[in-house]
Design a protein around this motif. Structure first.
Motif, PDB file in Angstrom:
ATOM      1  N   LEU A  42      -3.368 -17.563  -0.151  1.00  0.00           N
ATOM      2  CA  LEU A  42      -2.465 -17.596  -1.445  1.00  0.00           C
ATOM      3  C   LEU A  42      -3.284 -17.930  -2.602  1.00  0.00           C
ATOM      4  N   ASP A  43      -3.093 -17.443  -3.613  1.00  0.00           N
ATOM      5  CA  ASP A  43      -3.711 -17.746  -4.901  1.00  0.00           C
ATOM      6  C   ASP A  43      -2.833 -17.853  -6.057  1.00  0.00           C
ATOM      7  N   ALA A  44      -3.068 -18.531  -7.001  1.00  0.00           N
ATOM      8  CA  ALA A  44      -2.409 -18.401  -8.266  1.00  0.00           C
ATOM      9  C   ALA A  44      -2.532 -17.457  -9.410  1.00  0.00           C
ATOM     10  N   SER A  45      -3.886 -16.908  -8.902  1.00  0.00           N
ATOM     11  CA  SER A  45      -4.079 -15.529  -9.470  1.00  0.00           C
ATOM     12  C   SER A  45      -3.741 -14.231  -9.080  1.00  0.00           C
ATOM     13  N   PRO A  46      -3.122 -13.332  -9.625  1.00  0.00           N
ATOM     14  CA  PRO A  46      -2.648 -12.327  -8.895  1.00  0.00           C
ATOM     15  C   PRO A  46      -3.847 -11.420  -8.289  1.00  0.00           C
ATOM     16  N   LEU A  47      -4.932 -11.672  -8.699  1.00  0.00           N
ATOM     17  CA  LEU A  47      -6.069 -10.974  -8.065  1.00  0.00           C
ATOM     18  C   LEU A  47      -6.912 -11.995  -7.239  1.00  0.00           C
ATOM     19  N   PRO A  48      -7.671 -11.441  -6.222  1.00  0.00           N
ATOM     20  CA  PRO A  48      -8.419 -12.407  -5.199  1.00  0.00           C
ATOM     21  C   PRO A  48      -9.796 -12.611  -5.782  1.00  0.00           C
ATOM     22  N   TYR A  49     -10.247 -13.515  -5.042  1.00  0.00           N
ATOM     23  CA  TYR A  49     -11.905 -13.715  -5.240  1.00  0.00           C
ATOM     24  C   TYR A  49     -12.309 -14.925  -6.308  1.00  0.00           C
ATOM     25  N   GLY A  50     -11.213 -15.493  -6.948  1.00  0.00           N
ATOM     26  CA  GLY A  50     -11.437 -16.811  -7.647  1.00  0.00           C
ATOM     27  C   GLY A  50     -12.936 -16.778  -8.569  1.00  0.00           C
ATOM     28  N   ASN A 135     -15.144 -13.169 -18.474  1.00  0.00           N
ATOM     29  CA  ASN A 135     -14.636 -12.627 -16.927  1.00  0.00           C
ATOM     30  C   ASN A 135     -13.459 -11.723 -16.999  1.00  0.00           C
ATOM     31  N   GLY A 136     -12.462 -12.201 -18.109  1.00  0.00           N
ATOM     32  CA  GLY A 136     -11.408 -11.691 -18.113  1.00  0.00           C
ATOM     33  C   GLY A 136     -10.065 -12.145 -17.172  1.00  0.00           C
ATOM     34  N   ASP A 137     -10.383 -13.562 -16.801  1.00  0.00           N
ATOM     35  CA  ASP A 137      -9.286 -14.328 -15.996  1.00  0.00           C
ATOM     36  C   ASP A 137      -7.810 -13.938 -16.655  1.00  0.00           C
ATOM     37  N   PRO A 138      -6.910 -13.487 -15.914  1.00  0.00           N
ATOM     38  CA  PRO A 138      -5.712 -13.113 -16.360  1.00  0.00           C
ATOM     39  C   PRO A 138      -5.015 -14.214 -16.792  1.00  0.00           C
ATOM     40  N   ARG A 139      -5.268 -15.741 -16.038  1.00  0.00           N
ATOM     41  CA  ARG A 139      -4.480 -16.724 -16.229  1.00  0.00           C
ATOM     42  C   ARG A 139      -4.933 -17.438 -17.632  1.00  0.00           C
ATOM     43  N   LEU A 140      -6.090 -16.961 -18.351  1.00  0.00           N
ATOM     44  CA  LEU A 140      -6.205 -17.159 -19.794  1.00  0.00           C
ATOM     45  C   LEU A 140      -5.807 -16.294 -20.875  1.00  0.00           C
ATOM     46  N   ALA A 141      -5.112 -15.180 -20.411  1.00  0.00           N
ATOM     47  CA  ALA A 141      -4.552 -14.288 -21.305  1.00  0.00           C
ATOM     48  C   ALA A 141      -3.733 -14.992 -22.417  1.00  0.00           C
ATOM     49  N   GLY A 142      -3.992 -14.894 -23.526  1.00  0.00           N
ATOM     50  CA  GLY A 142      -3.361 -15.710 -24.724  1.00  0.00           C
ATOM     51  C   GLY A 142      -4.168 -16.750 -25.256  1.00  0.00           C
ATOM     52  N   ASP A 143      -5.208 -17.137 -24.672  1.00  0.00           N
ATOM     53  CA  ASP A 143      -6.112 -18.048 -25.077  1.00  0.00           C
ATOM     54  C   ASP A 143      -6.520 -17.823 -26.592  1.00  0.00           C
ATOM     55  N   HIS A 372     -21.733   2.239 -19.707  1.00  0.00           N
ATOM     56  CA  HIS A 372     -22.634   0.992 -19.843  1.00  0.00           C
ATOM     57  C   HIS A 372     -21.914  -0.381 -19.258  1.00  0.00           C
ATOM     58  N   ARG A 373     -20.627  -0.122 -18.447  1.00  0.00           N
ATOM     59  CA  ARG A 373     -19.987  -0.955 -17.801  1.00  0.00           C
ATOM     60  C   ARG A 373     -19.477  -0.679 -16.569  1.00  0.00           C
ATOM     61  N   CYS A 374     -19.593  -1.583 -15.353  1.00  0.00           N
ATOM     62  CA  CYS A 374     -19.312  -1.040 -14.073  1.00  0.00           C
ATOM     63  C   CYS A 374     -17.894  -1.204 -13.899  1.00  0.00           C
ATOM     64  N   ARG A 375     -16.930  -1.783 -14.717  1.00  0.00           N
ATOM     65  CA  ARG A 375     -15.574  -1.654 -14.646  1.00  0.00           C
ATOM     66  C   ARG A 375     -15.019  -2.212 -15.943  1.00  0.00           C
ATOM     67  N   ARG A 376     -13.843  -1.904 -16.418  1.00  0.00           N
ATOM     68  CA  ARG A 376     -13.008  -2.487 -17.408  1.00  0.00           C
ATOM     69  C   ARG A 376     -11.932  -3.221 -17.025  1.00  0.00           C
ATOM     70  N   LYS A 377     -12.071  -4.603 -16.935  1.00  0.00           N
ATOM     71  CA  LYS A 377     -11.091  -5.504 -16.386  1.00  0.00           C
ATOM     72  C   LYS A 377      -9.743  -5.404 -16.816  1.00  0.00           C
ATOM     73  N   LEU A 378      -8.588  -5.595 -15.841  1.00  0.00           N
ATOM     74  CA  LEU A 378      -7.230  -5.801 -16.554  1.00  0.00           C
ATOM     75  C   LEU A 378      -7.232  -7.471 -16.625  1.00  0.00           C
ATOM     76  N   THR A 379      -6.715  -7.723 -17.894  1.00  0.00           N
ATOM     77  CA  THR A 379      -7.242  -9.188 -18.117  1.00  0.00           C
ATOM     78  C   THR A 379      -5.845 -10.131 -18.492  1.00  0.00           C
ATOM     79  N   SER A 380      -4.695  -9.363 -18.059  1.00  0.00           N
ATOM     80  CA  SER A 380      -3.261 -10.154 -18.332  1.00  0.00           C
ATOM     81  C   SER A 380      -2.438  -9.686 -17.089  1.00  0.00           C
ATOM     82  N   GLU A 381      -1.574 -10.441 -16.921  1.00  0.00           N
ATOM     83  CA  GLU A 381      -0.519 -10.130 -15.764  1.00  0.00           C
ATOM     84  C   GLU A 381       0.287  -9.072 -16.273  1.00  0.00           C
ATOM     85  N   SER A 382       0.604  -8.879 -17.603  1.00  0.00           N
ATOM     86  CA  SER A 382       1.274  -7.653 -17.782  1.00  0.00           C
ATOM     87  C   SER A 382       0.821  -6.378 -17.844  1.00  0.00           C
TER      88      SER A 382
END
Length: 403
Positions: A42-50, A135-143, A372-382
């Motif tokens: 289980l993890d607080a983030s909706p995405l794994p690997y912390g 790194n786009g941590d979704p838990r910091l969305a709105g920081d 020039h990017r390997c991915r574009r991250k999803l950075t919020s729960e929404s």
């Protein structure tokens, strides 16, 4: 006489709190030691690997590639991922009584602050917070953190400090192939930084950075690096001037005339637009860890929650194997009869994601990567939930008694 058959105990159920490197390595080790166990990570983030996703610098993709090994932990069977479930909010320690044993691999996610007087008006920012934003941590969305400023002071001489310096100095071309969040990079205005003074508490020999990382920093075309006045890299006309000073323990942090003023025990004074702390990390959930240990009979700490230090991936693996062996030994001494454990389905169902969702999101992030990017991250729960809805993913109700 009719022979009676002794009741057979059902497979052990183990919960691992934290889906970062230590949590994933623990699940991997447990699966080998207890092949029949039902393991839920289980993890607080909706995405794994912390830390692997949110803490390791986004330009170090080689280190992040270990995630493929973690993928196999969840696809091989017997281990499930449940994301978006925060201990103490969606799930209370007593809810974990639905599991025979619990491993706490919650990590260290809060920046350690200097143990000196700090003026509340001074601008003090944790380096870990900056890296998580990049790194786009979704838990910091709105920081709300904005431009760092042109002149910075950094305290700490470990790898996190060097990561920050490198990301500040790198050009767009040098960040090619990374998964840095460009919106965060622009908002923090990393390209506007002109000088960084790095203060080490101890002698130069006590620096905790890896020499390979310092070599990588010094090889950048945009830096001029001095250590205690000695030029070690670059040209004075380089965009970013990095001045590293050792034997400069902090004494106080003050605010003066719009600047943050750092005073050291040597009597020196350093001014900047902000002080960035790179002094390591501390747990944000100590009270919950202690409460879990108080109310449950079989609880083991793993990694940072046990040692107080994050460690590298190799150290995470060692810590995980130790935690797995301890939980196995504790469960082996439990001569319990079959019992109907309660299910935390109601508590877990709020806002969780599963590994199949992560597989969909991983594909989506890679498909939408720009040049020039390997991915574009999803950075919020929404954003994450919108992407899942678009992909057609269905979030079923969770019951830990189903595989």
């Amino acid at each position: 006489m009719t022979a009676t058959t002794a009741p057979t105990a059902p497979p052990h159920r183990v919960a691992i709190i934290g889906a970062g490197p230590t949590g994933c390595y623990t699940a991997q080790a447990l699966r080998k030691m207890m092949p029949t166990a039902e393991i839920t990570v289980l993890d607080a983030s909706p995405l794994p690997y912390g830390l692997l996703r949110n803490g390791i610098a986004p330009d170090h993709q080689g280190m992040k590639s270990v995630s493929r090994q973690y993928d196999r932990v969840f696809t091989a069977g017997g281990v499930r991922f449940v994301g978006g479930v925060r201990l103490g909010e969606h799930l209370m320690p007593q809810d974990l009584a639905a599991f025979d044993g619990v491993v706490l691999a919650t990590g260290l996610e809060r920046d350690r602050m200097p143990a000196v007087p700090i003026d509340p008006a001074a601008r003090v920012i944790g380096a870990g917070r900056i890296l998580r934003l990049l790194n786009g941590d979704p838990r910091l969305a709105g920081d709300p953190l904005g431009a760092l400023g042109e002149d910075l002071v950094v305290t700490g001489t470990g790898n996190v400090a060097v990561d920050l310096l490198r990301l500040v100095a790198k050009t767009d071309a040098e960040l090619a192939g990374s998964d840095i969040v460009d919106d965060a990079r622009d908002r923090l205005a990393l390209g506007a930084v002109r000088s960084v003074t790095v203060l080490g508490r101890g002698a130069r020999s006590a620096a905790r950075w890896d020499e390979a990382m310092m070599t990588e920093l010094c090889a950048l075309s945009s830096v001029h690096v001095t250590i205690d006045g000695e030029v070690v890299a670059g040209d004075p006309s380089a965009r970013v001037r990095i001045d590293i000073r050792f034997d400069q323990p902090l004494a106080a942090v003050e605010a003066e005339g719009g600047s943050t003023v750092v005073r050291t025990t040597t009597g020196s004074t350093f001014r900047g637009d902000a002080l960035i702390t790179a002094l390591g990390f501390v747990s944000a959930v100590d009270d919950l860890i202690e409460e879990t240990e108080r109310v449950l009979p079989v609880v083991v700490r793993a990694g940072g929650s046990s040692t107080g230090a994050l460690g590298n991936l190799a150290q995470n693996r060692i810590a995980a194997k130790d935690a797995a062996a301890r939980i196995v030994a504790l469960l082996a001494s439990d001569d319990r009869l079959p019992r109907d454990l309660p299910s935390p389905a109601a508590a877990l169902a709020r806002g969780w994601t599963c590994f199949e969702d992560w597989q969909s999101l991983d594909r989506i992030e890679r498909e939408r990567a720009g040049a020039h990017r390997c991915r574009r991250k999803l950075t919020s729960e929404s954003e994450i939930r919108s992407a899942l809805a678009t992909s057609g993913a269905v979030l079923p109700q969770l019951d830990v008694r189903t595989a």
